[in-house]
Design an enzyme around this catalytic site. Sequence first.
Site: not given
Length: 495
Positions: A175, A232-233, A250, A284, A385
């Site tokens: 996805k 989301v992780g 990650e 990242c 971030e």
Amino acid sequence: MSQSFKNFINGKWVESKSGQTFENRNPANWNELIGLFPKSSKEDVDDAVKAARKAFEKWRLVPAPARGDVMRKLGDLLVKRKEEIARAMTREMGKVLAETRGDVQEGIDTAYYAAGEGRRLFGKTVPSELPNKFAMAIRVPIGVAGIITPWNFPMAIPTWKMFPAILSGNTVIFKPAQDTPNTARMLVETMAESGLPDGVVNIVFGTGGEVGRAIVTHPDVDLISFTGSTLVGKQISKDASDTLKRVSLELGGKNAQIVMDDADLDLALEGVLWGAFGTTGQRCTATSRLILHDKVYDKFLSMLVDRTKKLRLGDGLLATTDVGPVVNEAQRKNVQQYVEIGKSEGATLVAGGNIVSANGTLGGWFHEPTIFADVTPEMRVAKEEIFGPVLSVLRATSLEDAVTKLNNTVYGLSSSVYTRDVNKAFEAIRDIQAGITYINAATIGAEAHLPFGGVKQTGNGHREGGWTVYDFFTEWKAVYVDYSGKLQRAQIDNY
Ligand code: NAD
């Protein structure tokens, strides 16, 4: 009429069950529609899982060297399509052509590494404590892997996950991010051409909330490999817990480059320009903090501001462009918000700070490369971030002070130190809390055959890249073969 694309399930390009679509547009020129992609649903995921599960039963039995042969062919096909895919990638996510070529190259490197791994995939033999008994540990495939990826490395990241997964004997459901479906489509098309049997690779386009979540919660998906935001992780980690899936995360970063007073300043300048504004700061591993030793602070800052103001914004397909657009409107709003936050926190804006038109048009999501000086560790622009072309500059009085400031974040992905003192370099390697440390090089530039990943809230302890990712995509099985012809009891007979 814009072009419409389909999902790839069980070796065929198929419409989504809902028939709904979403648009893919060019961030350098939002008027340009690239195509329409299926807005799929849980039903499409169910079909893909069924296909992948069925294919797994055959694919797991194909010898790993033969799976490696497919990977080699895939690498060769990607070499042929490198330029075509790089151009399509720039068009859908904005980074400059040199970088999208690098992104495809990382996929090629990963394919060839996987091809070689087909003839390794080493297990271990160990002595048994009992006579006439043989002991070994072998790697076995796990099953169906859900692969969920972000938009900033539309080729490298999916290949880091899918190629080792497939080489190890698993099958996959991919996805991709909604901003980069076209690169993902071209990748899967190439994978299909390489000779993978039907059902080994499947792609289902759609939103994270619907398609992503359906994959994560599906009882017949055995493992999830995710790259994306920390927010989301964390959600994925919770959603996967009901079915006790193996999950590799990650996540975000707030990476820093330290410049010591003995550093080669010209070299450090090239490093920070590349690290902070390459991929428009949307990596990242991007350098989003610069920690300068007191003694070189003023001099280095003025060198940096001077060069930053000369960076040319524009369409990444043009050779005259140094920095492309950010990926979409929401991302640019986010950058703008952080510029306001930095100002209100008392940081000094010394370069950029504005939304701009590029190529004489406001049709793209352009934002000036931006630098805040006088940033202190407690400010949000020093800790959070931003994922855009914004660099926060902090001051340090010693290496120890600089490393303490570098470690002052919930993240721990990449880091860099510029110094000519080998003792200081090794102290930094020892004390920095990050998955990656560069000495006299920028925070970006990971190579495909080394471990990639971070500590703290950058992930959950797994590593991609090189040999380490194979630990995620295989299960260890311990095997004992007793050829003594009698019952032998471990821990009892010998003691
Ligand atoms: P994101 O987290 O918004 O989305 C990533 C993917 O997850 C997308 O495909 C999205 O559709 C999907 N998703 C969203 N919600 C979901 C849900 N509830 N369940 C399942 N899937 C869901 O991230 P993004 O904006 O695409 O990418 C930027 C982020 O990715 C940044 O935080 C960046 O640091 C991070 N990133 C990390 C690495 C790394 O290796 N550590 C590499 C690149 C990017």
